[in-house]
Design an enzyme around this catalytic site. Structure first.
Site, PDB file in Angstrom:
ATOM      1  N   GLY A   1     -33.443 -15.114  25.082  1.00 52.01           N
ATOM      2  CA  GLY A   1     -34.205 -16.201  24.489  1.00 52.01           C
ATOM      3  C   GLY A   1     -35.676 -16.137  24.854  1.00 52.01           C
TER       4      GLY A   1
ATOM      5  N   ARG B   1     -25.482 -16.273  33.961  1.00 55.46           N
ATOM      6  CA  ARG B   1     -25.542 -17.178  35.110  1.00 55.46           C
ATOM      7  C   ARG B   1     -24.212 -17.897  35.339  1.00 55.46           C
ATOM      8  NH1 ARG B   1     -30.500 -16.118  36.522  1.00 55.46           N
ATOM      9  NH2 ARG B   1     -32.162 -16.102  34.951  1.00 55.46           N
TER      10      ARG B   1
ATOM     11  N   SER C   1     -40.671 -27.148  28.869  1.00 54.34           N
ATOM     12  CA  SER C   1     -40.231 -25.803  28.493  1.00 54.34           C
ATOM     13  C   SER C   1     -41.366 -24.811  28.682  1.00 54.34           C
ATOM     14  CB  SER C   1     -39.755 -25.764  27.039  1.00 54.34           C
ATOM     15  OG  SER C   1     -39.497 -24.428  26.635  1.00 54.34           O
TER      16      SER C   1
ATOM     17  N   GLN D   1     -41.119 -21.726  28.020  1.00 57.58           N
ATOM     18  CA  GLN D   1     -41.087 -20.806  26.887  1.00 57.58           C
ATOM     19  C   GLN D   1     -41.919 -21.341  25.724  1.00 57.58           C
ATOM     20  OE1 GLN D   1     -37.032 -19.872  25.895  1.00 57.58           O
ATOM     21  NE2 GLN D   1     -36.632 -18.878  27.857  1.00 57.58           N
TER      22      GLN D   1
ATOM     23  N   ASP E   1     -32.673 -22.855  35.716  1.00 57.75           N
ATOM     24  CA  ASP E   1     -31.718 -21.758  35.608  1.00 57.75           C
ATOM     25  C   ASP E   1     -30.752 -21.705  36.791  1.00 57.75           C
ATOM     26  OD1 ASP E   1     -32.541 -20.763  33.156  1.00 57.75           O
ATOM     27  OD2 ASP E   1     -34.094 -19.506  34.051  1.00 57.75           O
TER      28      ASP E   1
ATOM     29  N   ARG F   1     -28.641 -20.325  19.723  1.00 51.26           N
ATOM     30  CA  ARG F   1     -29.676 -21.086  20.415  1.00 51.26           C
ATOM     31  C   ARG F   1     -30.765 -21.542  19.441  1.00 51.26           C
ATOM     32  NH1 ARG F   1     -31.319 -18.092  25.914  1.00 51.26           N
ATOM     33  NH2 ARG F   1     -32.303 -20.129  26.238  1.00 51.26           N
TER      34      ARG F   1
ATOM     35  N   ARG G   1     -43.369 -10.980  30.757  1.00 48.45           N
ATOM     36  CA  ARG G   1     -44.797 -11.219  30.518  1.00 48.45           C
ATOM     37  C   ARG G   1     -45.631  -9.992  30.860  1.00 48.45           C
ATOM     38  NH1 ARG G   1     -42.063 -15.773  31.333  1.00 48.45           N
ATOM     39  NH2 ARG G   1     -42.799 -17.757  30.462  1.00 48.45           N
TER      40      ARG G   1
ATOM     41  N   LYS H   1     -37.386 -11.841  36.296  1.00 48.49           N
ATOM     42  CA  LYS H   1     -37.208 -11.626  34.854  1.00 48.49           C
ATOM     43  C   LYS H   1     -38.356 -12.233  34.048  1.00 48.49           C
ATOM     44  CE  LYS H   1     -33.352 -13.239  32.779  1.00 48.49           C
ATOM     45  NZ  LYS H   1     -33.368 -13.926  31.458  1.00 48.49           N
ATOM     46  N   SER H   2     -38.748 -13.461  34.405  1.00 46.82           N
ATOM     47  CA  SER H   2     -39.823 -14.118  33.664  1.00 46.82           C
ATOM     48  C   SER H   2     -41.121 -13.323  33.753  1.00 46.82           C
ATOM     49  CB  SER H   2     -40.046 -15.532  34.209  1.00 46.82           C
ATOM     50  OG  SER H   2     -38.924 -16.349  33.980  1.00 46.82           O
TER      51      SER H   2
END
Length: 441
Positions: A100, A401, A173, A175, A325, A128, A32, A27-28
């Site tokens: 997010g 999750r 982080s 992100q 995660d 969030r 990107r 997913k990450s």
């Protein structure tokens, strides 16, 4: 993006898990790949993209700002980019759904473009906090009007040219790091991020692959990641490896359900993402790495996982960034281990899609597991390999999750576990339950 009607599901104990599992794309990396391709000049092709709701929200947002993104009949995605600095003013609000990652990284992209954008999201995402991204991007010149607490809905106005900064991450982080680096892409000069604790490095790897001038220096103060702005990104052929966060559920399920023997193919093994493999092996899990290789600049392996008795450990806090995660499903593994597992140093879990510490403490406690809650983690006394009691209806809290972790708990229970809503699973792993049916006897 409205949330679908709740979909409750009861997961009952079944026979062993056996067979081969093909994972959805990471997913990450999928997020990107779409963003960076959308900023390249020319057409990129992406194979293995995760087609979950979160990633599709990123695709829709990039299209709204001028990129041309299409899925071919062969499952390969083509992206014609607008070039760094070429993002267009979106005509409507950008609906991020539950994502997010989409929100924070796109805020970084927009921060150094002369456009205004409004971000909205579902009930979970709207809780969030975005302040950790607002603060550094504000230093670069972006202006924000957010809901109370720095939450969505949020409107931001980018600045071009923005101001390059040197920013030390107050919390680990990826992100936040990525948002600042992405703002630096269209900012004159050098933008630097200092991370005292290493986080997942997909942004640095992929930006360099697209031709951005990125450097990483290891110092006594941590990693210093620098990016030279006003970059020109070249289109790429990208192969997305399998998502290690999705593999986590099968690693734990196969470890705790007697007789299980599964092979999970094409798992991304980036060291900044492999903390759960380390933790499970410390507990005694039988996990073999097969055919280790590199795909698209990322280390990849096939993982063979067989049932094994697990023993309690104190999870090293320094593993937290590389498995943040995966903590919910690690808590399930701890519930079946021999002894008292202590997992701390993970306060970041409080501000994920849900408060994952509280959500898992409540859910596991309702299933008969002995749980002690801390501000930064849990201590769990396991059954020593016996099934947990189960028999409870637990709340997923609109968190994919939590839903999948408690489904794994149901497999290793006496009475099964009912999850009140498994629809959020579609955000990251639409085929999860089909895969579960296929590999369970």
């Amino acid at each position: 993006m409205s949330h679908p009607l709740p979909r409750p599901l009861t997961v009952l104990p079944r026979g062993p898990l056996r067979g081969t599992i093909a994972l959805p794309g990471d997913k990450s990396i999928s997020h990107r790949a779409l963003m960076f391709s959308g900023l390249a000049v020319g057409e990129s092709r992406i194979t293995g993209l995760l087609e979950g709701e979160d990633v599709l929200a990123t695709a829709a947002a990039m299209c709204a700002m001028g990129a041309d993104i299409r899925r071919g009949d062969d499952g390969v995605w083509q992206v014609a980019g607008v070039g760094v600095g070429g993002l267009l003013q979106p005509e409507t609000a950008l609906d991020m759904g539950n994502s997010g990652t989409s929100t924070r990284l796109l805020m970084g992209l927009i921060a150094s473009h002369p456009i205004t954008a409004t971000f909205t999201g579902d009930a979970s995402l709207s809780k969030r906090p975005m302040g950790r991204v607002i603060e550094p991007l504000g230093r670069m010149g972006a202006d924000f009007t957010a809901s109370p607490g720095g939450r969505l809905p949020l409107t931001m106005r980018g600045l071009c040219p923005a101001v390059p900064i040197e920013y030390t991450l107050p919390v680990a982080s990826a992100q936040v790091k990525s948002a600042v680096l992405l703002a630096g892409l269209n900012t004159p000069g050098i933008t630097r991020v200092i991370e005292p604790v290493p986080t997942r490095d997909h942004s640095e790897r992929m930006l360099a692959g697209f031709g951005a001038e990125v450097s990483v220096e290891q110092t006594d103060d941590g990693r210093i990641i620098s990016i030279r702005g006003e970059a020109e990104l070249a289109p790429q052929e990208i192969t997305v490896p399998g998502d290690p966060s999705s593999a986590a559920f099968w690693m734990v399920a196969a470890s705790v359900v007697p007789g299980s023997d599964v092979t999970i193919t094409n798992v991304g093994m980036n060291a900044t993402r492999a903390g759960l493999v380390t933790a499970l092996r410390m507990m005694g899990a039988d996990i073999d790495s097969l055919d280790e290789r590199e795909v698209g600049g990322e280390p990849v392996a096939d993982l063979r996982v067989r049932h094994a008795p697990l023993s309690a450990i104190e999870v090293p806090p320094e593993l937290a960034p590389s498995m943040i995660d995966e903590y919910p499903v690690l808590f399930v593994a701890a519930s079946l281990a021999e002894g008292r597992t202590v997992a701390r140093g993970a306060e970041e879990l409080r501000v994920k899609e849900s408060d994952r510490i509280a959500a898992m403490a409540t859910a596991l406690g309702a299933c008969g597991v002995s749980v002690e809650e801390f501000e930064d983690g849990l201590a769990i006394t396991g059954t020593g390999g016996d099934p947990i009691r189960g028999g409870a209806r637990v709340a997923s809290k609109l968190d994919h999750r939590i839903a999948m972790s408690m489904a794994v708990a149901g497999l290793a229970s006496d009475r099964g576990v009912t999850v009140d809503d498994v629809s959020p699973v579609a955000t990251s792993y639409p085929a999860f339950f089909d895969t579960l049916d296929a590999i369970c006897s």
